[in-house]
Design an enzyme around this catalytic site. Structure first.
Site, PDB file in Angstrom:
ATOM      1  N   HIS A   1     -29.321  63.792  51.130  1.00  0.00           N
ATOM      2  CA  HIS A   1     -28.518  62.708  51.693  1.00  0.00           C
ATOM      3  C   HIS A   1     -28.894  62.563  53.161  1.00  0.00           C
ATOM      4  CE1 HIS A   1     -25.237  60.100  52.792  1.00  0.00           C
ATOM      5  NE2 HIS A   1     -24.907  60.001  51.519  1.00  0.00           N
TER       6      HIS A   1
ATOM      7  N   ALA B   1     -17.150  63.299  45.957  1.00  0.00           N
ATOM      8  CA  ALA B   1     -17.914  62.040  45.993  1.00  0.00           C
ATOM      9  C   ALA B   1     -17.138  60.991  46.770  1.00  0.00           C
ATOM     10  CB  ALA B   1     -18.194  61.558  44.570  1.00  0.00           C
TER      11      ALA B   1
ATOM     12  N   HIS C   1     -28.270  67.082  48.469  1.00  0.00           N
ATOM     13  CA  HIS C   1     -27.058  66.367  48.060  1.00  0.00           C
ATOM     14  C   HIS C   1     -26.915  66.240  46.552  1.00  0.00           C
ATOM     15  CE1 HIS C   1     -23.762  63.534  48.333  1.00  0.00           C
ATOM     16  NE2 HIS C   1     -24.452  62.591  47.717  1.00  0.00           N
TER      17      HIS C   1
ATOM     18  N   GLU D   1     -24.283  49.465  48.837  1.00  0.00           N
ATOM     19  CA  GLU D   1     -24.912  50.674  49.343  1.00  0.00           C
ATOM     20  C   GLU D   1     -26.422  50.541  49.244  1.00  0.00           C
ATOM     21  OE1 GLU D   1     -23.233  54.205  47.622  1.00  0.00           O
ATOM     22  OE2 GLU D   1     -21.239  53.795  48.411  1.00  0.00           O
TER      23      GLU D   1
ATOM     24  N   ARG E   1     -32.323  58.920  42.942  1.00  0.00           N
ATOM     25  CA  ARG E   1     -31.104  58.296  42.419  1.00  0.00           C
ATOM     26  C   ARG E   1     -30.646  57.119  43.269  1.00  0.00           C
ATOM     27  NH1 ARG E   1     -25.159  59.617  43.239  1.00  0.00           N
ATOM     28  NH2 ARG E   1     -25.964  60.714  45.054  1.00  0.00           N
TER      29      ARG E   1
ATOM     30  N   GLY F   1     -15.557  69.132  36.367  1.00  0.00           N
ATOM     31  CA  GLY F   1     -15.727  67.933  37.163  1.00  0.00           C
ATOM     32  C   GLY F   1     -15.446  66.681  36.345  1.00  0.00           C
TER      33      GLY F   1
ATOM     34  N   ARG G   1     -32.597  56.095  49.805  1.00  0.00           N
ATOM     35  CA  ARG G   1     -32.182  57.341  50.443  1.00  0.00           C
ATOM     36  C   ARG G   1     -33.359  58.226  50.860  1.00  0.00           C
ATOM     37  NH1 ARG G   1     -26.777  59.571  47.270  1.00  0.00           N
ATOM     38  NH2 ARG G   1     -25.315  58.156  48.302  1.00  0.00           N
TER      39      ARG G   1
END
Length: 531
Positions: A237, A50, A342, A118, A377, A18, A283
């Site tokens: 998520h 992502a 997530h 966000e 996070r 990754g 979140r």
């Protein structure tokens, strides 16, 4: 477990393919590296999926300090302040570096970076690519560079299943074929090992993660004796598309950043009563609200019609594509959503240079736990953390290793034999995790999970890959059982309060988790008294 053959190499071994693995390999050049990739490069890694982008204070009105404050606030009291300051301070440099490496970030007419806001960010600071293509496009740029770098050897179609440890030091990696039939193991020894093998959210039946991302890296390191931190903190998520796909497609948070709202089947906008920031609340808050709507049978939906309309097809092509293949027209109807596993804030505990508690083993990316994310996070900090710690780990490995000259490539011949993880057992494990260690947990469910995981683990004792998966699941459940409070992404219905005395990171070894599990196996099951 014995390997059928041993291969000695002076190359640095990177487990994973990754963003963190690629960036570390490029940082280490011209030192000789071998990357172990279960799938062809660019496929199977969470980084490529992502959508949101990379968080960085790029605007003149923003600052690393403000970014660190937002990170700490989202992390609900357990973020390592030193790590937050370090990562946010280095963020801009990595955006500029990725730009130089060819990442095609969205730019304004005057050459600046297009920034999205966000959830829980106080500024628009998420640098993106083609709306929702950040991960895939950044990966594409790095893969091109890796392919052109002579010191980097990539071995595709191979899976790491175990670490060799001698006198407390990791000295090698056991490798098998990643094909369903598996193979016998081959031991590859290298000058250092960097674990960059992804997270654990695929351990759940409802997840946004690629199929292979099921805690193997965490489980492998834990079984070798590495300390695991913050395992209980799994981020769900809020807006995975509830369309029956496995994995579930992601309706990126950037949609809500552009003004999309959450409603239910009766057209009630339910987030207004949940948090002052409504759809842009942290979140964990949004995920629990969506989970509650689902549990109540109210069918939560993401409505982008008024805020984005027809522009969704050009601004968010991945979302539009997922809608199209499921017969949804987001310009005319809302998108059904569900909370899905997530991202795992927990992982292999590392220091500021990516070193684990085991000598010879470094970690970066989602399989690591650096202290940046705390209990929850902050959106788009995941790719940022992978970049920062990939470079820091690579630089630390470079300082520790004297091999700088060209060495012979590794030649692997994987003999037949071995056994792959039984798909039925893996499916049962994932259902167990969603049922008992999900968005809302309690002691009875967590104890049940540990017992069920132990029973499943015993059904395929000689398959290291399955043992790794079971170990990761048990570490999450054990840590969740031990944290008797609710904090961030960890919600205990039997301990709903957040306790100041527990505002610290958790640390757990596999030996300690096994002791807890075994005590439950020895205890008699409780049954309600009959009248």
């Amino acid at each position: 477990m014995e390997s059928s053959q041993d291969i000695q190499s002076n190359r640095i071994v990177i487990i994973g393919a990754g963003l963190g693995a690629l960036y570390a390999a490029l940082t280490l050049a011209p030192r000789p590296v071998v990357m172990i990739s279960p799938d062809p490069l660019g496929q199977g890694a969470s980084s490529a999926w992502a959508q949101g982008g990379v968080a960085a204070a790029m605007d003149e009105s923003d600052s690393p300090e403000a970014h660190a404050i937002d990170t700490t606030r989202a992390g609900a009291g357990t973020v390592d302040a030193e790590v937050a300051a370090l990562v946010t301070r280095e963020a801009r440099e990595h955006i500029l570096d990725l730009t130089m490496l060819g990442a095609p970030f969205d730019r304004t007419e005057d050459g600046g970076y297009v920034m999205s806001r966000e959830a829980a960010h106080s500024f628009a600071r998420v640098v993106r690519v083609k709306g929702d293509q950040a991960g895939a496009e950044i990966m594409r740029a790095l893969i091109e560079r890796v392919r052109a770098t002579p010191s980097i050897q990539v071995i595709e179609g191979v899976l790491a299943e175990g670490l060799e440890v001698r006198d407390g030091t990791v000295t090698g990696v056991r490798l098998i074929s990643s094909a369903p039939e598996g193979s016998a193991a081959v031991l590859l020894r290298g000058s250092a090992v960097l674990m960059a093998g992804g997270g654990s959210a695929g351990l759940y039946a409802i997840t946004t993660n690629p199929p292979r991302i099921r805690g193997q890296a965490l489980g492998m390191a834990a079984r070798a004796g590495a300390e695991i931190a913050d395992a209980e903190f799994v981020q769900f998520h809020p807006t995975a598309m509830d369309v029956g796909e496995d994995p579930a497609p992601l309706a990126t948070e950037a949609l809500r950043g552009e003004g999309a709202i959450l409603v239910n089947a009766t057209d009630e906008r339910f987030m207004l009563d949940e948090h002052p920031d409504a759809e842009l609340a942290p979140r964990d808050v949004v995920a629990r609200a969506i989970f509650a709507q689902s549990q109540a049978g109210k069918r939560p939906l993401l409505d982008a019609r008024a805020a984005i309309g027809a522009d969704i097809t050009t601004l968010f092509p991945a979302v539009s594509s997922a809608c199209a293949r499921n017969g949804i027209d987001p310009t005319q109807e809302p998108i059904p959503v569900a909370a899905a596993a997530h991202y795992h804030m927990g992982g292999i505990a590392t220091d500021l240079d990516g070193r684990s508690s085991l000598a010879g083993l470094w970690a970066c990316g989602e399989c690591a736990s650096t202290g940046l994310h705390g209990a929850n996070r902050l959106a788009s900090n995941g790719l940022l953390e992978a970049l920062v710690y990939a470079r820091r780990a690579a630089e630390d490995i470079a300082r520790a290793q004297r091999v700088t000259h060209e060495v012979a490539p590794v030649h692997l011949e994987l003999p037949p034999g071995g056994e792959g993880a039984d798909p039925a057992l893996v499916a049962s494990l994932r259902q167990c995790m969603t049922r008992n260690v999900g968005v809302v947990r309690n002691a009875d469910g967590l104890r049940t999970a540990l017992r069920e995981i132990a029973a499943l683990c015993a059904k395929q004792p000689n398959c290291e890959s399955f043992q790794n998966i079971c170990t990761a699941a048990a570490m999450i459940a054990a840590a969740a059982l031990m944290r008797e409070e609710s904090r961030g992404a960890h919600e205990r219905s039997d301990f709903p309060e957040t306790l100041p005395a527990l505002a610290h990171r958790s640390r757990l070894t596999w030996d300690a988790a096994k002791t807890l599990r075994d005590s439950l196996l020895e205890a008699p099951l409780s049954h309600p008294e009959t009248p």
